[in-house]
Design a protein around this motif. Structure first.
Motif, short mmCIF file in Angstrom:
data_model
loop_
_atom_site.label_atom_id
_atom_site.label_comp_id
_atom_site.label_asym_id
_atom_site.label_seq_id
_atom_site.Cartn_x
_atom_site.Cartn_y
_atom_site.Cartn_z
N HIS A 1 -2.34 16.77 10.30
CA HIS A 1 -2.94 15.38 9.90
C HIS A 1 -1.66 14.42 9.62
N PRO A 2 -1.82 13.20 9.86
CA PRO A 2 -0.74 12.32 9.81
C PRO A 2 -0.13 12.23 8.37
N LEU A 3 -0.95 12.62 7.24
CA LEU A 3 -0.53 12.42 5.76
C LEU A 3 0.37 13.92 5.67
N GLU A 4 0.20 14.93 6.54
CA GLU A 4 0.91 16.08 6.50
C GLU A 4 2.17 15.99 7.16
N VAL A 5 2.22 14.98 8.19
CA VAL A 5 3.34 14.74 8.98
C VAL A 5 4.40 13.92 7.92
N VAL A 6 3.77 13.15 7.26
CA VAL A 6 4.47 12.32 6.38
C VAL A 6 5.21 13.12 5.24
N THR B 1 0.97 -1.08 0.00
CA THR B 1 -0.05 -0.17 -0.24
C THR B 1 1.02 1.40 -0.02
N LEU B 2 0.53 2.14 -0.84
CA LEU B 2 1.61 3.23 -1.24
C LEU B 2 1.13 4.47 -0.70
N ILE B 3 1.94 5.06 0.18
CA ILE B 3 1.79 6.43 0.77
C ILE B 3 2.99 7.35 0.06
N ASP B 4 2.47 8.01 -0.91
CA ASP B 4 3.59 8.69 -1.82
C ASP B 4 4.21 9.89 -1.36
N GLY B 5 4.01 10.60 -0.24
CA GLY B 5 4.51 11.57 0.40
C GLY B 5 4.00 13.02 -0.04
N THR B 6 3.20 12.99 -1.10
CA THR B 6 2.68 14.29 -1.55
C THR B 6 1.65 14.93 -0.60
N GLY B 7 0.97 13.94 0.26
CA GLY B 7 -0.16 14.33 0.86
C GLY B 7 -1.45 13.60 0.39
N ALA B 8 -1.17 12.70 -0.63
CA ALA B 8 -2.32 11.85 -1.40
C ALA B 8 -2.45 10.90 -0.16
N PRO B 9 -3.85 10.37 -0.33
CA PRO B 9 -4.20 9.32 0.60
C PRO B 9 -3.61 7.84 0.07
N PRO B 10 -3.34 7.15 1.04
CA PRO B 10 -2.98 5.71 0.68
C PRO B 10 -3.68 4.90 -0.77
N THR B 11 -3.10 4.15 -1.36
CA THR B 11 -3.56 3.49 -2.57
C THR B 11 -2.78 2.23 -2.83
N GLY B 12 -3.52 1.17 -3.02
CA GLY B 12 -2.63 -0.27 -3.05
C GLY B 12 -3.98 -1.26 -3.16
N PRO B 13 -3.37 -2.48 -3.37
CA PRO B 13 -2.04 -2.78 -3.38
C PRO B 13 -1.33 -2.64 -4.91
N VAL B 14 -0.15 -2.14 -4.84
CA VAL B 14 0.57 -1.87 -5.97
C VAL B 14 1.84 -2.61 -5.98
N ASP B 15 2.71 -2.65 -6.96
CA ASP B 15 3.90 -3.32 -7.31
C ASP B 15 4.62 -2.13 -7.62
N ILE B 16 5.91 -2.36 -7.05
CA ILE B 16 6.76 -0.84 -7.24
C ILE B 16 7.96 -1.44 -8.08
#
Length: 522
Positions: free
Chosen positions: A415-420, A39-54
């Protein structure tokens, strides 16, 4: 927190550079590596998305592909095929590698082996550090370059130094000399300048150095110490083009009504450590949230583009000394020499709890309330906030202090996403910006550097699960279980097992304890 930039021979002899990366330390970089089902948290503030392959090729992210749908089986036999290495991250979360914007690498008498700090940082997902300074210039430059070549187990390093560090052309007493040193630094591997605004750092020399640094693409950060804040506060420095204000100094002095200096007692002495840090928080009595000039100050700072690097963790012991001193990681991961350094003493910087009272802690809590509001309001106004830990002082341990700073930003209202985002994208952009080139790390995106942190628990639900000692939770069977910790830290395409890194740190601590005849933790 402290001066770490002396290039005296004694200082050079007491920093021990990291050993060469040993066989079996980390995996990669590989021509093809795939992280599966994360599950991806990309660092931009966008919410998680997944499952993904990187998909990672050597040191770059080359693809991010949806691997299925939440709650349903993932597609089988997914491309790409033929990966040299795969990480099964099903049920886990991935974020960009964390950026610590304020570090020192231990140092003489307390943690001289630089490997110790590096592995604690990496074990907590920190893949980039701004040393302010990391070590004396020659050592810091060498360690930066060795890390960039993949020769040592270490984060990406930015080498910031104090004015005059590294050269032998005398002390800096005027603007011309300051500019000369900046030009020398730019030509000799210094990425940026750390100012203290004290001693030889007069307003004339500081403003000249900032101007020259901006012309040459060097970064700047200031710890606006009490001896200098009456001449240059945070507002004045940002207007002059400063890149980052670290710690809290200088902000509230910019807001005082009818004066520029806080109400110091007449027996104040800056070199008395308890006076210095005990009185620092007392400025809370002169400021309040939303006071006249509050919003205007923040708006002005946003317009300058200056970043706030609050480093709340390094002073958090001031508001709860017993909690900091008794943190569970000290018995396992804190070197005895470092623990010695933390003990209160009149001649050790940051060891200022001579007679730390309830009133001292209450004042620091009042101060934190106001400072947290200021930092959160700056973020809300559009300002950039980064995460720095300054660990190695005041009962704060490398890596662990960084996670505490994430918790403190959430307490401040992020917000936790803002922390990340502060820990990743914003930290990366602040470090890259002086060069005029966009950061190639700090976001999980195609084309970016493969700097990643993979964790088994959802960090947005609980940042405590990021600590190397884990998080205790009661299981359905009514048993206390330990969960969390970072699973993998990937830097420039090399994947490190965080538990193995912590085991190496524990071995270093155990060796020191054994030499002292002290018991070791199982």
């Amino acid at each position: 927190m402290a001066h770490q930039g002396s290039d005296a021979p004694a200082a050079r002899q007491t920093y021990i550079p990291a050993p060469a990366r040993r066989a079996g330390e980390g995996y990669g970089p590989y021509p093809l590596m795939v992280i599966r089902g994360v599950t991806l948290i990309d660092g931009t503030g966008a919410p998680p998305t997944g499952p993904v392959d990187i998909v990672i090729e050597n040191d770059r992210i080359t693809d991010i592909v949806q691997a299925g749908w939440p709650g349903m089986p993932e597609r089988l036999n997914r491309p790409p095929h033929g990966a040299v290495h795969e990480i099964d991250a099903r049920g886990m979360y991935v974020m960009p590698g964390f950026v610590d914007a304020h570090v020192h690498a231990g140092g003489p008498g307390k943690a001289p082996e630089m490997e110790y700090a590096y592995k604690l940082w990496l074990a907590h997902g920190v893949t980039t550090v701004r040393g302010v300074s990391l070590a004396p210039h020659a050592i810091a430059r060498s360690e930066r370059d060795r890390s960039a070549r993949g020769e040592i187990v270490a984060p990406r390093i930015y080498n910031y130094q104090t004015m005059g560090s590294g050269w032998n052309r005398g002390r800096i007493h005027d603007a011309a000399k300051a500019r000369e040193w900046v030009r020398w630094g730019a030509a000799n591997g210094i990425d940026g300048i750390k100012f203290f605004i004290r001693g030889d750092e007069t307003p004339e020399t500081v403003l000249a150095a900032i101007d020259e640094a901006n012309k040459l693409g060097m970064g700047t950060v200031a710890h606006i110490a009490q001896p200098g804040v009456a001449q240059l506060n945070a507002e004045q420095l940002a207007e002059a083009g400063l890149g980052t204000i670290t710690h809290f100094y200088g902000h509230f002095e910019s807001l005082l009504a009818g004066r520029e200096i806080q109400n110091y007692p007449v027996d104040y002495n800056f070199l008395d450590e308890q006076k210095r840090f005990g009185e620092a928080a007392e400025i809370w009595r002169q400021v309040d949230v939303g006071m006249p000039g509050w919003d205007e100050y923040l708006k002005t700072q946003v317009e300058t583009g200056v970043a706030f690097d609050p480093t709340m963790t390094i002073y958090a012991a001031s508001r709860d000394l017993m909690r900091a001193r008794n943190a569970p990681w000290h018995d396992i991961y804190t070197l005895p020499t470092l623990k010695d350094y933390f003990q209160s003493t009149r001649d050790n910087h940051g060891s200022y709890f001579f007679d730390w009272t309830t009133q001292n802690e209450v004042s620091w809590r009042r101060f934190y309330d106001r400072f947290m509001h200021l930092v959160n309001d700056y973020k809300r106004a559009g300002g950039r906030v980064t995460i720095g830990s300054d660990s190695g002082f005041i009962w704060k341990l490398f890596g662990f202090g960084y996670i505490e700073e994430m918790e403190l930003l959430q307490e401040a209202g992020f917000h936790p996403l803002e922390v990340v985002r502060a820990a990743t994208m914003d930290g990366a952009s602040v470090l890259a910006e002086p060069s005029g080139k966009p950061a190639d790390f700090g976001i999980v995106r195609i084309g970016m550097s493969a700097d990643l942190v993979i964790v088994p628990e959802n960090p947005l639900a609980n940042f405590k699960t990021l600590y190397g000692t884990g998080h205790e939770r009661l299981s359905p069977e009514n048993r206390i279980e330990k969960v969390g910790g970072v699973k993998w830290t990937i830097t420039r395409g090399v994947a490190y097992d965080a538990e193995a890194l912590l085991a190496d740190v524990k071995a270093m601590v155990d060796e020191q304890k054994t030499a002292r005849g002290q018991p070791v933790q199982p």
